[in-house]
Write a protein that holds these residues in place. Structure first.
Motif, PDB file in Angstrom:
ATOM      1  N   ARG A  40       0.812  -6.354  14.464  1.00  0.00           N
ATOM      2  CA  ARG A  40      -0.119  -7.455  14.762  1.00  0.00           C
ATOM      3  C   ARG A  40      -1.511  -7.041  14.285  1.00  0.00           C
ATOM      4  O   ARG A  40      -2.344  -6.579  15.079  1.00  0.00           O
ATOM      5  N   SER A  77       6.384 -16.244  24.948  1.00  0.00           N
ATOM      6  CA  SER A  77       6.175 -15.149  25.902  1.00  0.00           C
ATOM      7  C   SER A  77       6.005 -15.723  27.314  1.00  0.00           C
ATOM      8  O   SER A  77       5.094 -16.499  27.574  1.00  0.00           O
ATOM      9  N   PRO A  78       6.887 -15.338  28.239  1.00  0.00           N
ATOM     10  CA  PRO A  78       6.737 -15.859  29.603  1.00  0.00           C
ATOM     11  C   PRO A  78       5.437 -15.395  30.259  1.00  0.00           C
ATOM     12  O   PRO A  78       4.857 -16.115  31.072  1.00  0.00           O
ATOM     13  N   TYR A  79       4.979 -14.198  29.897  1.00  0.00           N
ATOM     14  CA  TYR A  79       3.687 -13.742  30.454  1.00  0.00           C
ATOM     15  C   TYR A  79       2.548 -14.604  29.907  1.00  0.00           C
ATOM     16  O   TYR A  79       1.618 -14.949  30.636  1.00  0.00           O
ATOM     17  N   PRO A 135       5.907 -12.390  17.212  1.00  0.00           N
ATOM     18  CA  PRO A 135       6.569 -11.842  18.403  1.00  0.00           C
ATOM     19  C   PRO A 135       6.909 -10.357  18.288  1.00  0.00           C
ATOM     20  O   PRO A 135       7.207  -9.715  19.286  1.00  0.00           O
ATOM     21  N   ARG A 177       0.189  -2.899  22.828  1.00  0.00           N
ATOM     22  CA  ARG A 177       1.106  -3.751  22.072  1.00  0.00           C
ATOM     23  C   ARG A 177       1.578  -4.973  22.840  1.00  0.00           C
ATOM     24  O   ARG A 177       2.397  -5.750  22.350  1.00  0.00           O
ATOM     25  N   ARG A 178       1.087  -5.138  24.077  1.00  0.00           N
ATOM     26  CA  ARG A 178       1.673  -6.230  24.854  1.00  0.00           C
ATOM     27  C   ARG A 178       0.900  -7.541  24.656  1.00  0.00           C
ATOM     28  O   ARG A 178      -0.259  -7.556  24.295  1.00  0.00           O
ATOM     29  N   ILE A 179       1.617  -8.587  24.921  1.00  0.00           N
ATOM     30  CA  ILE A 179       1.092  -9.950  24.821  1.00  0.00           C
ATOM     31  C   ILE A 179       1.193 -10.545  26.217  1.00  0.00           C
ATOM     32  O   ILE A 179       2.205 -10.307  26.887  1.00  0.00           O
ATOM     33  N   PRO A 180       0.210 -11.281  26.683  1.00  0.00           N
ATOM     34  CA  PRO A 180      -0.983 -11.778  26.010  1.00  0.00           C
ATOM     35  C   PRO A 180      -2.213 -10.903  26.266  1.00  0.00           C
ATOM     36  O   PRO A 180      -2.179  -9.978  27.088  1.00  0.00           O
ATOM     37  N   TYR A 194       2.009 -15.395  21.750  1.00  0.00           N
ATOM     38  CA  TYR A 194       3.007 -16.215  21.041  1.00  0.00           C
ATOM     39  C   TYR A 194       3.665 -17.077  22.113  1.00  0.00           C
ATOM     40  O   TYR A 194       3.834 -16.645  23.261  1.00  0.00           O
ATOM     41  N   ASP A 199      -3.581  -7.628  30.113  1.00  0.00           N
ATOM     42  CA  ASP A 199      -2.727  -7.832  31.278  1.00  0.00           C
ATOM     43  C   ASP A 199      -3.075  -9.115  32.052  1.00  0.00           C
ATOM     44  O   ASP A 199      -4.220  -9.335  32.453  1.00  0.00           O
ATOM     45  N   THR A 200      -2.030  -9.914  32.285  1.00  0.00           N
ATOM     46  CA  THR A 200      -2.247 -11.238  32.915  1.00  0.00           C
ATOM     47  C   THR A 200      -2.839 -11.132  34.322  1.00  0.00           C
ATOM     48  O   THR A 200      -3.526 -12.042  34.762  1.00  0.00           O
ATOM     49  N   ARG A 201      -2.568 -10.016  35.020  1.00  0.00           N
ATOM     50  CA  ARG A 201      -3.104  -9.931  36.386  1.00  0.00           C
ATOM     51  C   ARG A 201      -4.622  -9.870  36.362  1.00  0.00           C
ATOM     52  O   ARG A 201      -5.312 -10.558  37.105  1.00  0.00           O
ATOM     53  N   PHE A 236      10.904  -9.160  36.679  1.00  0.00           N
ATOM     54  CA  PHE A 236      10.825  -9.559  35.267  1.00  0.00           C
ATOM     55  C   PHE A 236      11.860  -8.790  34.427  1.00  0.00           C
ATOM     56  O   PHE A 236      12.494  -9.351  33.533  1.00  0.00           O
ATOM     57  N   THR A 256       5.729  -0.560  30.585  1.00  0.00           N
ATOM     58  CA  THR A 256       6.286  -0.868  29.263  1.00  0.00           C
ATOM     59  C   THR A 256       5.205  -0.678  28.207  1.00  0.00           C
ATOM     60  O   THR A 256       4.007  -0.780  28.515  1.00  0.00           O
ATOM     61  N   ARG A 284      11.784  -4.126  20.254  1.00  0.00           N
ATOM     62  CA  ARG A 284      11.732  -4.064  21.713  1.00  0.00           C
ATOM     63  C   ARG A 284      12.194  -2.704  22.260  1.00  0.00           C
ATOM     64  O   ARG A 284      11.872  -2.362  23.402  1.00  0.00           O
TER      65      ARG A 284
HETATM   66  N1  LIG Z   1       1.919  -6.563  32.780  1.00  0.00           N
HETATM   67  C1  LIG Z   1       1.746  -7.231  31.502  1.00  0.00           C
HETATM   68  C2  LIG Z   1       3.117  -7.460  30.869  1.00  0.00           C
HETATM   69  C3  LIG Z   1       3.048  -8.216  29.538  1.00  0.00           C
HETATM   70  C4  LIG Z   1       4.387  -8.182  28.798  1.00  0.00           C
HETATM   71  O1  LIG Z   1       5.299  -7.420  29.137  1.00  0.00           O
HETATM   72  N2  LIG Z   1       4.480  -9.035  27.784  1.00  0.00           N
HETATM   73  C5  LIG Z   1       5.654  -9.058  26.930  1.00  0.00           C
HETATM   74  C6  LIG Z   1       5.837 -10.443  26.344  1.00  0.00           C
HETATM   75  S1  LIG Z   1       6.336 -11.586  27.546  1.00  0.00           S
HETATM   76  C7  LIG Z   1       5.430  -8.154  25.757  1.00  0.00           C
HETATM   77  O2  LIG Z   1       4.324  -7.721  25.521  1.00  0.00           O
HETATM   78  N3  LIG Z   1       6.496  -7.855  25.003  1.00  0.00           N
HETATM   79  C8  LIG Z   1       6.386  -6.991  23.864  1.00  0.00           C
HETATM   80  C9  LIG Z   1       5.594  -7.558  22.763  1.00  0.00           C
HETATM   81  O3  LIG Z   1       5.413  -8.776  22.665  1.00  0.00           O
HETATM   82  O4  LIG Z   1       5.134  -6.768  21.940  1.00  0.00           O
HETATM   83  C10 LIG Z   1       0.960  -8.521  31.734  1.00  0.00           C
HETATM   84  O5  LIG Z   1       0.922  -9.004  32.886  1.00  0.00           O
HETATM   85  O6  LIG Z   1       0.305  -8.997  30.788  1.00  0.00           O
END
Ligand SMILES: N[C@@H](CCC(=O)N[C@@H](CS)C(=O)NCC(=O)O)C(=O)O
Length: 334
Positions: free
Chosen positions: A42, A14-16, A38, A54-57, A11, A68-70, A106, A288, A129
């Protein structure tokens, strides 16, 4: 394999996710996007792909799904190799990534999201959250505790800005690696501070006290964030085609898969649990979203990633750092 479609699940705020969108755009890498809500649920991920993460992206490449972005940025550099870097440039890129993704930076930035932001008043968002990061969103605190905690968070952000100002940007270069255009190193360094500075006014000033973070104190860093923002804005309209979850899942389920990395028997986590290819494993992030665990048959592990296949036959990849891989003994069904 670079001919397989890339599908980004995200979405836009999302800063990631922005880390990836910016990099895809800077490098001119074609991709499709599957927009997600958000907050949970999903179903594009949970129902169509049987994914609990559950994390994005997330990014799909052919029949492989990367978390995971890394890991995803490394994948993009493998599929679309950037111009070669010197050892010093590789080091700077890597250390900036460590600073912004493997420290508390972060979380401190998230703590600074002001209560003036509409989303921070939305009970549904806050409840959602609380299951993602209980330490940030579910811990009850007094007003005074919260104020002190925000002050300490601002100090940490300030320290990262000072680091940039006094080291890599100190010689007045336009971009982190000194070239004519931003590179991955700029993306790695900029995304956290950019997130807060570009919140719509007045929320940006509510997040980062302008008496602390400003052009007078940190002229080079503020100019660099602004330059980066303008560079990215000039690329607007170059976003990938939007596709629906059903189409995305279909592409993934019939997509071609990458090579098999095998199971490294010397890997400490593999060795201590006696894991073998085909064992049922449970994988989840440790920082997280840890309550959202995925299960599948182990396909491969090396020092960079763990790969498993879930009940839908989706081949999922997660990085090793920040993720736990547990063998599920005695319960061999998925
Ligand atoms: N280490 C992960 C962290 C990703 C992360 O924390 N994304 C946030 C959005 S910026 C997230 O998933 N928040 C909860 C959600 O959207 O369900 C990465 O690099 O992708």
């Amino acid at each position: 394999m670079a001919d397989q479609p890339l599908i980004l699940y995200h979405y836009p705020f999302s800063p990631y996710a922005r880390r990836l969108i910016w990099y895809l755009k800077i490098r001119g890498i074609p991709y499709c996007q599957c927009l997600q809500p958000p907050i949970l649920p999903r179903p594009d991920l949970s129902t169509h792909l049987s994914l609990n993460y559950r994390r994005i992206p997330l990014l799909a490449h052919g029949g492989d799904l990367y978390l995971d972005t890394r890991l995803i940025l490394n994948l993009l550099d493998t599929l679309f190799p950037p111009p070669p870097l010197t050892a010093d440039q590789k080091t700077i890129t890597h250390l900036l990534s460590t600073l912004t993704t493997a420290t508390t930076l972060f979380f401190k930035a998230a703590e600074l999201l002001p209560s003036s932001l509409p989303v921070m008043k939305d009970p549904k968002f806050l409840k959602d959250r609380a299951t993602f990061s209980p330490a940030t969103f579910a811990t009850p605190r007094t007003k005074e505790d919260r104020a002190l905690s925000r002050a300490e968070a601002l100090l940490e952000i300030q320290s990262s800005v000072r680091l940039l100002e006094e080291t890599i940007l100190s010689d007045g270069r336009n971009w982190v690696l000194g070239g004519k255009e931003p590179t991955r190193a700029d993306v790695e360094g900029v995304w956290v501070i950019h997130w807060l500075l570009t919140l719509p006014p007045p929320h940006n000033d509510n997040a980062l006290d302008p008496a602390v973070i400003n052009k007078t104190r940190y002229p080079k860093t503020m100019a660099w964030v602004n330059r980066f923002d303008q560079f990215i804005n000039a690329l607007s309209g170059k976003e990938g085609r939007v596709i629906k979850g059903g189409e995305a899942a279909e592409l993934i389920l019939k997509g071609k898969r990458g090579g098999d990395i095998g199971v490294d028997e010397a890997d400490p986590v593999v060795k201590v649990q006696g894991l073998k290819k085909g064992d049922v494993v449970e994988v989840f992030p440790t920082d997280t979203g840890s309550a959202f665990k995925d299960r599948g048959r182990l396909v491969g592990v090396d020092e960079r990633e763990v790969v498993w296949e879930n009940e839908k036959g989706v081949r999922v990849h997660a990085p090793r750092l920040g993720f736990r891989v547990l063998g599920v003994k005695g319960r061999p069904s998925l």
